[in-house]
Design an enzyme around this catalytic site. Sequence first.
Site, PDB file in Angstrom:
ATOM      1  N   PHE A 138      96.503  43.545  85.711  1.00 41.21           N
ATOM      2  CA  PHE A 138      95.717  44.200  84.742  1.00 41.21           C
ATOM      3  C   PHE A 138      96.668  45.268  84.195  1.00 41.21           C
ATOM      4  CE2 PHE A 138      93.389  47.913  82.909  1.00 41.21           C
ATOM      5  CZ  PHE A 138      92.787  47.368  82.141  1.00 41.21           C
ATOM      6  N   ASP A 225     104.147  48.502  87.574  1.00 40.73           N
ATOM      7  CA  ASP A 225     103.025  49.198  87.001  1.00 40.73           C
ATOM      8  C   ASP A 225     102.466  50.009  88.251  1.00 40.73           C
ATOM      9  OD1 ASP A 225     100.631  50.156  86.188  1.00 40.73           O
ATOM     10  OD2 ASP A 225     100.324  48.336  85.062  1.00 40.73           O
ATOM     11  N   LYS A 254      96.774  57.333  85.594  1.00 43.76           N
ATOM     12  CA  LYS A 254      95.609  57.636  86.368  1.00 43.76           C
ATOM     13  C   LYS A 254      95.695  58.946  87.416  1.00 43.76           C
ATOM     14  CE  LYS A 254      92.956  53.368  86.198  1.00 43.76           C
ATOM     15  NZ  LYS A 254      93.802  52.185  85.777  1.00 43.76           N
TER      16      LYS A 254
HETATM   17  C1  PLP Z   1      94.077  51.249  84.661  1.00 49.61           C
HETATM   18  C2  PLP Z   1      95.234  50.631  84.531  1.00 49.61           C
HETATM   19  C3  PLP Z   1      95.935  50.693  83.535  1.00 49.61           C
HETATM   20  C4  PLP Z   1      95.460  51.153  81.953  1.00 49.61           C
HETATM   21  O1  PLP Z   1      95.275  52.515  81.951  1.00 49.61           O
HETATM   22  P1  PLP Z   1      94.504  53.191  81.102  1.00 49.61           P
HETATM   23  O2  PLP Z   1      94.837  54.782  81.218  1.00 49.61           O
HETATM   24  O3  PLP Z   1      93.244  52.789  81.108  1.00 49.61           O
HETATM   25  O4  PLP Z   1      95.014  52.698  79.656  1.00 49.61           O
HETATM   26  C5  PLP Z   1      97.249  49.786  83.508  1.00 49.61           C
HETATM   27  N1  PLP Z   1      97.616  49.474  84.511  1.00 49.61           N
HETATM   28  C6  PLP Z   1      97.086  49.468  85.869  1.00 49.61           C
HETATM   29  C7  PLP Z   1      97.625  48.958  87.055  1.00 49.61           C
HETATM   30  C8  PLP Z   1      95.781  49.954  85.730  1.00 49.61           C
HETATM   31  O5  PLP Z   1      95.107  50.217  87.010  1.00 49.61           O
END
Ligand code: PLP
Length: 405
Positions: A138, A225, A254
């Site tokens: 994701f 990520d 986050k």
């Molecule tokens: C939540 C998340 C995203 C997206 O972040 P947003 O601030 O909602 O755009 C991308 N990568 C990972 C691993 C995430 O957990």
Amino acid sequence: MPVVSPKIEASSPHVMNTYGRLPIALSHGQGCRVWDVNGNCYLDALGGIAVNTLGHNHAKLVPALQDQISKIIHSCNYYHIPNQEALAKKLVELSGMTNVFFCSTGLEANEAALKLARKFGHDKGIERPEIVVYEKAFHGRSIATLSATGNPKIQAGFGPLVEGFVRVPINNIEALKVATANNPNVVAVFFEAIQGEGGVNPMHLDYLRELRALCDQRDWLMMIDEVQCGMGRTGKWFAHQWAGIVPDVMPLAKGLGSGVPVGAVVAGLKAADIFQPGSHGTTFGGNPLAMRAGVETIRIMEEDGLLENAARVGAHLNQGLARALAAELASGAVREIRGQGLMIGVELAKPCGTLVQQCADNGLLISVTADTVIRLVPPLIMSEAEADEVIQILCPLIRQLLQTP
Ligand SMILES: *Cc1c(COP(=O)(O)O)cnc(C)c1O
């Protein structure tokens, strides 16, 4: 003591219906506890989806943010913003990398990473660069990041998707070698060190080391990520550090601002100079309020030993869950308890989305991802006593769910 579900309208007539929301509206919080508008109290094991690093109403963070708001909230990137340099310097120190670009969200950080990878390719004469991505990944909801995401439900209805991705399964270096064999267009691999939305799936440390070696050998960017698993959640600043490796590109968001929207892409030497003036930008990115939130979040984490706390309380929670669910683990009704530090997934042998409301009715906030995985990503200030409370509320509800046919 079960709390009574408050009467909140099931949907808002003017807000787009993008989330299946619980009928709860939170009004305020303190530490790991939050209260809804009807006065019901909840233990927060979700932290706004791994965002509220310092919990709620933190005694050191709130006055710092109040001070910042009274001085300047936003200026813009036509001027220098001193706390950008302060936060960048800190992130560079903690990661062993060299330069940072600031934005506001996770998907923006990932977009920047994808642009870095493509430009890295173009700069060395690859006209159609391709990026390796993973099943169950994701990376966000923009067109490019949802194309990189490995979940057909998230992609459905939004085609045509962005091209230039090669998808492989996690933790299988042979599959990666086969998928990229004789493909000179590959420029990067892009993945979460621990997949969050995909069900709390950790990349094995051996795999990460093999991948690092392969990226060096083939001159690919290793792009990790760490939007969800980073910022101390696993007990190290960044989850990949458990493997003793350093990536070339690392998106963050986050937990970085403890609730204030802050995103960042950290780059190592191989990627630090790819963007030049005009290559990339964003209006809100790195604004004074966001940067103050990032600087103070890290300062407080260091002062209060929150990495150590995440590791210790995370291990306590993990082991406590394993003890409480020993019989269910033995029978296979609970498939696995996994994760690192305060990023824990409990996978059941059946869908468990209904647990979210049941837990809330019993005063606990959690989430369920990938249909069958209970995800716990609480604030990093959580105590062992609070972790015990999570177990006491959650495990009987899991057992009850497993017993209903
Ligand atoms: C939540 C998340 C995203 C997206 O972040 P947003 O601030 O909602 O755009 C991308 N990568 C990972 C691993 C995430 O957990």
